[in-house]
Design a protein around this motif. Structure first.
Motif, PDB file in Angstrom:
ATOM      1  N   ALA A   1       0.829  -1.204   0.000  1.00 16.41           N
ATOM      2  CA  ALA A   1       0.000   0.000   0.000  1.00 16.41           C
ATOM      3  C   ALA A   1       0.865   1.255   0.000  1.00 16.41           C
ATOM      4  O   ALA A   1       0.594   2.216  -0.735  1.00 16.41           O
ATOM      5  N   THR A   2       1.914   1.254   0.809  1.00 17.69           N
ATOM      6  CA  THR A   2       2.804   2.420   0.880  1.00 17.69           C
ATOM      7  C   THR A   2       3.531   2.646  -0.435  1.00 17.69           C
ATOM      8  O   THR A   2       3.680   3.793  -0.884  1.00 17.69           O
ATOM      9  N   VAL A   3       3.981   1.572  -1.074  1.00 17.16           N
ATOM     10  CA  VAL A   3       4.679   1.701  -2.357  1.00 17.16           C
ATOM     11  C   VAL A   3       3.742   2.274  -3.427  1.00 17.16           C
ATOM     12  O   VAL A   3       4.123   3.182  -4.188  1.00 17.16           O
ATOM     13  N   ILE A   4       2.533   1.771  -3.502  1.00 22.05           N
ATOM     14  CA  ILE A   4       1.577   2.252  -4.510  1.00 22.05           C
ATOM     15  C   ILE A   4       1.256   3.721  -4.286  1.00 22.05           C
ATOM     16  O   ILE A   4       1.257   4.531  -5.220  1.00 22.05           O
ATOM     17  N   ILE A   5       0.969   4.097  -3.033  1.00 18.37           N
ATOM     18  CA  ILE A   5       0.646   5.491  -2.722  1.00 18.37           C
ATOM     19  C   ILE A   5       1.826   6.397  -3.035  1.00 18.37           C
ATOM     20  O   ILE A   5       1.664   7.480  -3.623  1.00 18.37           O
ATOM     21  N   SER A   6       3.021   5.986  -2.661  1.00 20.04           N
ATOM     22  CA  SER A   6       4.211   6.809  -2.896  1.00 20.04           C
ATOM     23  C   SER A   6       4.449   7.014  -4.389  1.00 20.04           C
ATOM     24  O   SER A   6       4.804   8.114  -4.833  1.00 20.04           O
ATOM     25  N   PHE A   7       4.259   5.966  -5.169  1.00 21.96           N
ATOM     26  CA  PHE A   7       4.462   6.076  -6.617  1.00 21.96           C
ATOM     27  C   PHE A   7       3.534   7.122  -7.225  1.00 21.96           C
ATOM     28  O   PHE A   7       3.972   8.011  -7.968  1.00 21.96           O
TER      29      PHE A   7
ATOM     30  N   ASN B   1      15.263  23.013  -0.888  1.00 19.84           N
ATOM     31  CA  ASN B   1      16.107  22.844  -2.075  1.00 19.84           C
ATOM     32  C   ASN B   1      15.717  21.586  -2.834  1.00 19.84           C
ATOM     33  O   ASN B   1      14.843  20.822  -2.414  1.00 19.84           O
ATOM     34  N   VAL B   2      16.380  21.388  -3.957  1.00 27.26           N
ATOM     35  CA  VAL B   2      16.025  20.280  -4.836  1.00 27.26           C
ATOM     36  C   VAL B   2      16.197  18.925  -4.140  1.00 27.26           C
ATOM     37  O   VAL B   2      15.374  18.020  -4.299  1.00 27.26           O
ATOM     38  N   VAL B   3      17.251  18.808  -3.322  1.00 23.46           N
ATOM     39  CA  VAL B   3      17.484  17.532  -2.640  1.00 23.46           C
ATOM     40  C   VAL B   3      16.342  17.216  -1.693  1.00 23.46           C
ATOM     41  O   VAL B   3      15.855  16.082  -1.626  1.00 23.46           O
ATOM     42  N   VAL B   4      15.886  18.256  -0.931  1.00 24.80           N
ATOM     43  CA  VAL B   4      14.790  18.047   0.011  1.00 24.80           C
ATOM     44  C   VAL B   4      13.520  17.659  -0.719  1.00 24.80           C
ATOM     45  O   VAL B   4      12.809  16.728  -0.330  1.00 24.80           O
ATOM     46  N   LEU B   5      13.223  18.364  -1.812  1.00 21.86           N
ATOM     47  CA  LEU B   5      11.982  18.112  -2.542  1.00 21.86           C
ATOM     48  C   LEU B   5      11.978  16.723  -3.177  1.00 21.86           C
ATOM     49  O   LEU B   5      10.974  16.009  -3.110  1.00 21.86           O
ATOM     50  N   LEU B   6      13.081  16.335  -3.769  1.00 25.01           N
ATOM     51  CA  LEU B   6      13.102  15.117  -4.564  1.00 25.01           C
ATOM     52  C   LEU B   6      13.563  13.872  -3.811  1.00 25.01           C
ATOM     53  O   LEU B   6      13.313  12.760  -4.268  1.00 25.01           O
ATOM     54  N   ILE B   7      14.241  14.053  -2.679  1.00 18.19           N
ATOM     55  CA  ILE B   7      14.790  12.884  -1.988  1.00 18.19           C
ATOM     56  C   ILE B   7      14.339  12.819  -0.524  1.00 18.19           C
ATOM     57  O   ILE B   7      13.652  11.881  -0.111  1.00 18.19           O
ATOM     58  N   VAL B   8      14.708  13.828   0.269  1.00 21.47           N
ATOM     59  CA  VAL B   8      14.536  13.723   1.719  1.00 21.47           C
ATOM     60  C   VAL B   8      13.062  13.634   2.118  1.00 21.47           C
ATOM     61  O   VAL B   8      12.661  12.711   2.840  1.00 21.47           O
ATOM     62  N   THR B   9      12.250  14.593   1.662  1.00 19.88           N
ATOM     63  CA  THR B   9      10.840  14.605   2.070  1.00 19.88           C
ATOM     64  C   THR B   9      10.097  13.351   1.632  1.00 19.88           C
ATOM     65  O   THR B   9       9.390  12.737   2.444  1.00 19.88           O
ATOM     66  N   PRO B  10      10.212  12.909   0.365  1.00 16.90           N
ATOM     67  CA  PRO B  10       9.532  11.656   0.004  1.00 16.90           C
ATOM     68  C   PRO B  10      10.014  10.451   0.793  1.00 16.90           C
ATOM     69  O   PRO B  10       9.202   9.580   1.146  1.00 16.90           O
ATOM     70  N   VAL B  11      11.322  10.378   1.079  1.00 14.66           N
ATOM     71  CA  VAL B  11      11.838   9.243   1.848  1.00 14.66           C
ATOM     72  C   VAL B  11      11.268   9.252   3.266  1.00 14.66           C
ATOM     73  O   VAL B  11      10.826   8.220   3.795  1.00 14.66           O
ATOM     74  N   VAL B  12      11.269  10.433   3.901  1.00 18.89           N
ATOM     75  CA  VAL B  12      10.709  10.554   5.248  1.00 18.89           C
ATOM     76  C   VAL B  12       9.231  10.182   5.238  1.00 18.89           C
ATOM     77  O   VAL B  12       8.751   9.431   6.102  1.00 18.89           O
ATOM     78  N   ALA B  13       8.489  10.706   4.255  1.00 17.79           N
ATOM     79  CA  ALA B  13       7.061  10.401   4.164  1.00 17.79           C
ATOM     80  C   ALA B  13       6.831   8.903   3.961  1.00 17.79           C
ATOM     81  O   ALA B  13       5.904   8.319   4.552  1.00 17.79           O
ATOM     82  N   PHE B  14       7.662   8.282   3.144  1.00 22.24           N
ATOM     83  CA  PHE B  14       7.516   6.842   2.874  1.00 22.24           C
ATOM     84  C   PHE B  14       7.667   6.023   4.161  1.00 22.24           C
ATOM     85  O   PHE B  14       6.817   5.182   4.482  1.00 22.24           O
ATOM     86  N   TYR B  15       8.731   6.277   4.909  1.00 21.05           N
ATOM     87  CA  TYR B  15       8.976   5.479   6.108  1.00 21.05           C
ATOM     88  C   TYR B  15       7.970   5.782   7.215  1.00 21.05           C
ATOM     89  O   TYR B  15       7.565   4.885   7.958  1.00 21.05           O
ATOM     90  N   LEU B  16       7.564   7.050   7.335  1.00 19.50           N
ATOM     91  CA  LEU B  16       6.558   7.375   8.342  1.00 19.50           C
ATOM     92  C   LEU B  16       5.211   6.742   7.999  1.00 19.50           C
ATOM     93  O   LEU B  16       4.503   6.244   8.880  1.00 19.50           O
ATOM     94  N   LEU B  17       4.849   6.769   6.711  1.00 17.31           N
ATOM     95  CA  LEU B  17       3.601   6.138   6.296  1.00 17.31           C
ATOM     96  C   LEU B  17       3.654   4.627   6.508  1.00 17.31           C
ATOM     97  O   LEU B  17       2.664   4.006   6.932  1.00 17.31           O
TER      98      LEU B  17
END
Length: 361
Positions: A60-66, A150-166
């Protein structure tokens, strides 16, 4: 035996002070984690429904994140550049629009537009100020946002944090619940449940309403050919959480721009007004009742105050946490007001004596 009230007050006061200092001092550092937490909280009901349909939490988390990342990339590549360019163009065109308004008022109400008229001088100075500062303001907002997010936060850090928290959301909630003080566990659970219900109604519900209405206004205004329609729709959708204000501000701005662009073409002007009338009907009768509910207990003035105070104290990060904090404070205040109204301080001894006499009879 519970800790004395004074000790508890001291403990929680120190905790709040430490959290406020961390928010002020580490604002830019913890922002991706706050954004990730907000995204995970917003999407947790979707994950729960997918789990109920038979998927694992990981699937479910993978599908939502995608799909979330796909929507973000599309919006960032297609919508954001157009929105920024229209905002800058609107700021540059403001002096010409105000000049047309000045000509219109001169022809129709000449007494208001003589050389010494305060209105004429105000229009001229306003147009020049918007031209000088408008584009600069838009550019500063964009550059500041990109400096913080910045670009790193938008494209990497925030999605990764959201993925693991979800992924671990339910386990984290259960862990925190197990750490609650035993003496206060029922009260804390009640307060947390009320806060969650309020946040779910407002952030998930009202956020969805703002997104849907903003998209509708922007697309509809662009379809009928209104210049700067995307900017107007974005503004109207952004402030829709304040009842009627989004439609009034967006409608006034759209009709004002339409008067200059469609003067004499009353059908198109009527279409502009009809878009906002239809949007209000759709919001009041379908979107808000279905997504937000009857009441969330958050007064618009309280929200504006929270946004102003937290934005001033903690910057952009403060504005992100302003609504959850305002909702939590409102719930806690209502809880203690209820306790106060059930206590002797509110009812007085006369109420207790009346109850004793009734029992004696």
């Amino acid at each position: 035996m519970a800790l004395p009230v004074q000790t508890q007050v001291k403990f929680w006061s120190i905790t709040i002070a430490v959290l406020a200092f961390a928010l002020w001092y580490l604002g830019d550092v913890i922002m991706p984690f706050i954004l990730g937490g907000a995204i995970a909280y917003f999407l947790d009901p979707v994950a729960d429904r997918l789990e109920a349909a038979g998927l694992s939490r990981v699937a479910a988390t993978v599908i939502i994140s995608f799909f979330a990342i796909l929507c973000f990339v599309i919006a960032f590549l297609m919508v954001v550049p157009t929105l920024v360019s229209q905002a800058i163009a609107l700021a540059d065109a403001a002096p010409a629009l105000l000049k047309q308004l000045e000509v219109f008022l001169t022809e129709n109400i000449p007494s208001l537009m003589d050389e010494s008229s305060t209105l004429r001088q105000s229009l001229a100075s306003l147009g020049q100020a918007i031209k000088e500062r408008g584009g600069e303001l838009v550019g500063t907002i964009v550059s500041s946002a990109m400096g913080v997010i910045n670009v790193v936060v938008l494209l990497i850090v925030t999605p990764v944090v959201a993925f693991y928290l979800l992924l671990d959301w339910d386990r984290m909630v259960a862990k925190i619940d197990g750490l609650l003080p035993l003496d206060h566990r029922p009260a804390v659970r009640q307060i947390a449940s009320d806060i969650d219900r309020t946040l779910a109604s407002f952030i998930r519900g009202q956020g969805t309403v703002c997104l849907v209405l903003g998209t509708y206004y922007a697309v509809a205004l662009m379809v009928i050919g209104l210049q700067f329609g995307m900017v107007v729709g974005f503004i109207a959708g952004l402030i829709t959480f304040i009842p009627y204000v989004g439609a009034i501000v967006g409608g006034t701005l759209a009709i004002g721009l339409g008067l200059f662009q469609f003067w004499g073409d009353w059908w198109q002007l009527g279409a502009v007004a009809g878009i906002f009338v239809l949007g209000q009907f759709f919001e009041g009768n379908i979107l808000t009742p279905k997504l937000v509910g009857s009441s969330v207990g958050l007064h618009p003035v309280w929200l504006l105050l929270a946004l102003s105070v937290f934005g001033s104290l903690f910057g952009f990060v403060g504005m992100l946490v302003a609504v959850p904090v305002a909702a939590s404070m409102g719930v806690v205040a209502r809880f203690f007001i209820g306790k106060y109204q059930d206590g002797l301080l509110y009812k007085g001894l006369s109420t207790q004596e009346a109850g004793d006499e009734s029992d004696a009879e």
